[in-house]
Design an enzyme around this catalytic site. Sequence first.
Site, mmCIF file in Angstrom:
data_model
loop_
_atom_site.group_PDB
_atom_site.id
_atom_site.type_symbol
_atom_site.label_atom_id
_atom_site.label_comp_id
_atom_site.label_asym_id
_atom_site.label_seq_id
_atom_site.Cartn_x
_atom_site.Cartn_y
_atom_site.Cartn_z
ATOM 1 N N HIS A 268 -9.973 -5.441 -2.632
ATOM 2 C CA HIS A 268 -8.611 -5.619 -2.127
ATOM 3 C C HIS A 268 -8.664 -5.945 -0.644
ATOM 4 C CE1 HIS A 268 -9.750 -1.363 -2.138
ATOM 5 N NE2 HIS A 268 -9.063 -1.217 -1.013
ATOM 6 N N GLU B 146 -12.342 3.706 -1.040
ATOM 7 C CA GLU B 146 -11.543 4.590 -1.895
ATOM 8 C C GLU B 146 -11.369 4.027 -3.294
ATOM 9 O OE1 GLU B 146 -7.708 5.669 -0.151
ATOM 10 O OE2 GLU B 146 -6.926 6.114 -2.152
ATOM 11 N N ASP C 143 0.857 -1.193 0.000
ATOM 12 C CA ASP C 143 0.000 0.000 0.000
ATOM 13 C C ASP C 143 0.891 1.239 0.000
ATOM 14 O OD1 ASP C 143 -3.202 0.586 1.201
ATOM 15 O OD2 ASP C 143 -1.737 2.217 1.022
ATOM 16 N N ILE C 144 0.566 2.206 -0.844
ATOM 17 C CA ILE C 144 1.416 3.389 -1.019
ATOM 18 C C ILE C 144 1.295 4.363 0.163
ATOM 19 C CG2 ILE C 144 -0.149 4.958 -2.262
ATOM 20 C CD1 ILE C 144 3.468 4.026 -3.251
ATOM 21 N N HIS D 232 -6.660 -5.733 2.768
ATOM 22 C CA HIS D 232 -5.539 -5.072 3.444
ATOM 23 C C HIS D 232 -4.916 -6.085 4.408
ATOM 24 C CE1 HIS D 232 -6.557 -0.724 2.616
ATOM 25 N NE2 HIS D 232 -7.771 -1.222 2.462
#
Length: 129
Positions: free
Chosen positions: A93, A88, A29-30, A95
């Site tokens: 996805h 978002e 994750d960025i 996490h």
Amino acid sequence: MPSIFTKIIAGEIPCYKIAEDDNFFAFLDINPNAKGHTLCVPKKEVDKLLDLDEPTFMGLMAFSRKVGKAIEAAIPCDRVGLTVIGLEVPHVHVHLIPLKSMENATFQYKERMTPAMFEETAQKIRQKL
Ligand code: 5GP
């Protein structure tokens, strides 16, 4: 229009890749809650987790388990938390977040990481796969 994660999977947008198989893709994750925060994504672009067909849902869990075990082995933490939100990015996805305290699970606190730190973290996790 393809999602940002479809573009990452296609290599059109760079990422710190962790793992890939025929159906799933994992990358850091960025904007991580903690060092090692990883996203596991089905290549099939579906918005909501519960709309996945059952084999893809189960496959995503098995893939996330494998990646989560590697994170647990590579990153000092008490355990790896797993959560699905999706408010978002409308592409399912999971996490995977190394947890030391509840703060890591809240998405309020963010870890600042340089490109070198991301690369080193990704390498450490890949080595444990
Ligand atoms: P959610 O949709 O579950 O609320 O959060 C989306 C997550 O994707 C966020 O944690 C955010 O930091 C991450 N994210 C959004 N855009 C990118 C991107 O371009 N690259 C990466 N690696 N992560 C992203």
